[in-house]
Scaffold this motif. Sequence first.
Motif, PDB file in Angstrom:
ATOM      1  N   GLU A   1       0.816  -1.207   0.000  1.00 39.20           N
ATOM      2  CA  GLU A   1       0.000   0.000   0.000  1.00 39.20           C
ATOM      3  C   GLU A   1       0.854   1.262   0.000  1.00 39.20           C
ATOM      4  O   GLU A   1       0.462   2.284  -0.583  1.00 39.20           O
ATOM      5  CB  GLU A   1      -0.944   0.013   1.200  1.00 39.20           C
ATOM      6  CG  GLU A   1      -1.872   1.235   1.250  1.00 39.20           C
ATOM      7  CD  GLU A   1      -2.642   1.456  -0.043  1.00 39.20           C
ATOM      8  OE1 GLU A   1      -2.757   2.629  -0.457  1.00 39.20           O
ATOM      9  OE2 GLU A   1      -3.114   0.477  -0.647  1.00 39.20           O
TER      10      GLU A   1
ATOM     11  N   ARG B   1      -0.028   7.069  -6.622  1.00 43.60           N
ATOM     12  CA  ARG B   1      -1.137   8.024  -6.748  1.00 43.60           C
ATOM     13  C   ARG B   1      -0.644   9.462  -6.876  1.00 43.60           C
ATOM     14  O   ARG B   1      -1.345  10.316  -7.417  1.00 43.60           O
ATOM     15  CB  ARG B   1      -2.070   7.905  -5.535  1.00 43.60           C
ATOM     16  CG  ARG B   1      -2.828   6.587  -5.473  1.00 43.60           C
ATOM     17  CD  ARG B   1      -3.842   6.557  -4.324  1.00 43.60           C
ATOM     18  NE  ARG B   1      -4.366   5.206  -4.170  1.00 43.60           N
ATOM     19  CZ  ARG B   1      -3.966   4.335  -3.245  1.00 43.60           C
ATOM     20  NH1 ARG B   1      -3.045   4.694  -2.343  1.00 43.60           N
ATOM     21  NH2 ARG B   1      -4.482   3.126  -3.187  1.00 43.60           N
TER      22      ARG B   1
ATOM     23  N   ILE C   1      -5.384   2.001  -9.514  1.00 43.52           N
ATOM     24  CA  ILE C   1      -4.789   2.885  -8.505  1.00 43.52           C
ATOM     25  C   ILE C   1      -5.043   4.357  -8.832  1.00 43.52           C
ATOM     26  O   ILE C   1      -5.363   5.156  -7.952  1.00 43.52           O
ATOM     27  CB  ILE C   1      -3.273   2.613  -8.391  1.00 43.52           C
ATOM     28  CG1 ILE C   1      -3.017   1.211  -7.817  1.00 43.52           C
ATOM     29  CG2 ILE C   1      -2.591   3.668  -7.524  1.00 43.52           C
ATOM     30  CD1 ILE C   1      -1.581   0.750  -7.973  1.00 43.52           C
TER      31      ILE C   1
ATOM     32  N   ARG D   1       1.642   1.932  -3.547  1.00 42.06           N
ATOM     33  CA  ARG D   1       0.471   2.459  -4.250  1.00 42.06           C
ATOM     34  C   ARG D   1       0.204   3.921  -3.887  1.00 42.06           C
ATOM     35  O   ARG D   1      -0.230   4.715  -4.734  1.00 42.06           O
ATOM     36  CB  ARG D   1      -0.757   1.586  -3.955  1.00 42.06           C
ATOM     37  CG  ARG D   1      -0.674   0.214  -4.619  1.00 42.06           C
ATOM     38  CD  ARG D   1      -1.958  -0.587  -4.458  1.00 42.06           C
ATOM     39  NE  ARG D   1      -2.098  -1.149  -3.122  1.00 42.06           N
ATOM     40  CZ  ARG D   1      -1.581  -2.310  -2.734  1.00 42.06           C
ATOM     41  NH1 ARG D   1      -0.869  -3.048  -3.589  1.00 42.06           N
ATOM     42  NH2 ARG D   1      -1.766  -2.765  -1.505  1.00 42.06           N
TER      43      ARG D   1
END
Length: 260
Positions: free
Chosen positions: A185, A192, A233, A188
């Motif tokens: 995470e 972003r 994502i 990710r």
Amino acid sequence: MLIDSHVNLHAPQFDEDRDAVIARARAAGVGLMVEISDRLTTFEATHALAVAHDDIWCTVGVHPHEAKDAADLTAATLIDLAQRPKVVGIGECGLDFHYDFSPRDIQAAVFRQHIAAARETGLPLVIHTREADEMMAQILREEHAAGPFKMLMHCYTSGVELAKIAAELGAWFSVSGIATFKAAEDVRAVIRAMPADRIIVETDCPYLAPIPHRGRRNEPAYVGLVLEKLAEIRGWSADEADRITTEAFFGLFDRVPRPQ
């Protein structure tokens, strides 16, 4: 058209079925692959793959793990090899302080030679960075101040601050199968925040196979799974992800002609 911006098809993991792996990639819609040089002793094999296939291009460089064996590397050597047909990038190069397979000062010195070669040739620099955020940021800032160069933060899994610094210096970023891992995470979150027009995708095969292939040998045919995860994502449609990453690829690897 799918593009795998980072393959290691010269690796021994493909010795038994290399042609079949390339055929599977094409069958999966992969239209271009960039075969990455990790040491000069295998560059001939890397370059031969590019020359033998219309849809494969290559780079020239020395991975930080191998820097100890190339401590006397000069930018001139890289510049000379980069004149060959189908060489479209400098690297993979950079810093890896996780394994420290090469002394850190040698890694840094060899990395700076790659930067000089990228600056001189105008070719993009393919950068590997792991657990070396502070020194990487320092080197990128110092070298960029001495003269700009194009760069790709390959398979980016480092920190938010380094990503911000690299982005401010104009870097592109590539996303790999790690983005699909359940525990990634933090990766990710960085994805972003990446500049939307400078994101591309890769497999880094034979390593880092995306889910559902994790733990097995990775192949270029799986790059579509990475693109699907990137779209999820970023909140892009499949078509948007394809278009955005394709434009970003050709903006970075501008020596690669667009297929007709």
